[in-house]
Every structure is written in C-alpha cells, then in structure tokens.
Write a protein that holds these residues in place. Structure first.
Motif, PDB file in Angstrom:
ATOM      1  N   GLU A   1       0.812  -1.211   0.000  1.00  0.00           N
ATOM      2  CA  GLU A   1       0.000   0.000   0.000  1.00  0.00           C
ATOM      3  C   GLU A   1       0.848   1.264   0.000  1.00  0.00           C
ATOM      4  N   SER A   2       1.897   1.288   0.786  1.00  0.00           N
ATOM      5  CA  SER A   2       2.700   2.511   0.923  1.00  0.00           C
ATOM      6  C   SER A   2       3.484   2.859  -0.339  1.00  0.00           C
ATOM      7  N   ASP A   3       3.571   1.940  -1.289  1.00  0.00           N
ATOM      8  CA  ASP A   3       4.258   2.232  -2.551  1.00  0.00           C
ATOM      9  C   ASP A   3       3.401   3.081  -3.491  1.00  0.00           C
ATOM     10  N   TYR A   4       2.129   3.167  -3.217  1.00  0.00           N
ATOM     11  CA  TYR A   4       1.210   3.861  -4.116  1.00  0.00           C
ATOM     12  C   TYR A   4       1.011   5.305  -3.667  1.00  0.00           C
ATOM     13  N   GLU A   5       1.212   6.203  -4.624  1.00  0.00           N
ATOM     14  CA  GLU A   5       1.212   7.638  -4.333  1.00  0.00           C
ATOM     15  C   GLU A   5      -0.168   8.268  -4.474  1.00  0.00           C
ATOM     16  N   TYR A   6      -0.987   7.695  -5.355  1.00  0.00           N
ATOM     17  CA  TYR A   6      -2.261   8.323  -5.678  1.00  0.00           C
ATOM     18  C   TYR A   6      -3.388   7.314  -5.498  1.00  0.00           C
TER      19      TYR A   6
END
Length: 123
Positions: free
Chosen positions: A107-112
């Motif tokens: 989850e934390s890899d996704y920016e948007y």
C-alpha cells in the motif's frame, strides 16, 4: 500527478459478477503502474490486484486469483477489475491506486488513490 475516480460498485448477491472501473486523468497514464486494494471497516487496506504500465504483467492476492481479473486500457486511461463468483467476504470498499515506480503489492508504494467504491455482496 494523476487523479483517479472509481465506479461500478454496488449491491449484488453471492455468485454474481461485477466490474469496477477506474478512470485516470491529469498525467500520462502509461507512466503509472496501477492496482486495486480493498478495505473492510476496522481492518487494514488489502492488496487485491495490480497491473504493470503496459498491461503485460498482472498480480493477484491468492484469495482472488482465478476469480478476479485486472486489466487496463492505455488508450482510454482506465483500469478494470472484473469480479466473478462474488462472496460475502468480498464485501469492502475498493480503491484504485497508482504509482510511478513499479507494480507492487504494498500500500505505501502507491502515491495516488481514488475515493473508493463500495461493493456489497449479500448471501
């Protein structure tokens, strides 16, 4: 940056199918790996499926493999999640997510993120 809007959620009965869509705008769509996550109240957001920038690599959580299909259309700036044989356990808010680096289950890899769409499966 990219803006994401999900659609297609709703109330279905167990065993039925549903297709979620996510429309992207504001940036070059093919620059982003895309994914679907889902969240149930009181639980952490869970990875569901991801697709690479070109659409050639697909990733699924084991619990939906063979049941859900992720796809993307880089000409329409959209991704879809086709869900079949839905179960009450699939009830959740489903989120579309984008990141510039690579397809990821984290989850934390996704920016948007989109605002989410509710899927409710009744028994």
């Amino acid at each position: 940056q990219v803006q994401l809007v999900e659609s297609g959620g709703g109330l279905v009965q167990a065993g039925e199918s549903l297709t979620l869509s996510c429309a992207a705008s504001g940036d070059t769509f093919i620059s982003y790996a895309m994914a679907w996550f889902r969240q149930v109240p009181g639980k952490e957001r869970e990875f569901v499926a991801a697709v690479s920038r070109t659409g050639t690599s697909l990733y699924y959580v084991d619990s939906v493999r063979g049941q859900f299909t992720i796809s993307r259309d880089n000409t329409k700036n959209t991704i879809n999640l086709q869900m079949s044989l839905l179960k009450p356990g699939d009830t959740a808010v489903y989120y579309c997510a984008a990141n510039r680096r690579s397809s990821s289950r984290t989850e934390s890899d996704y920016e948007y993120w989109g605002q989410g769409t509710q899927v409710t499966v009744s028994s």
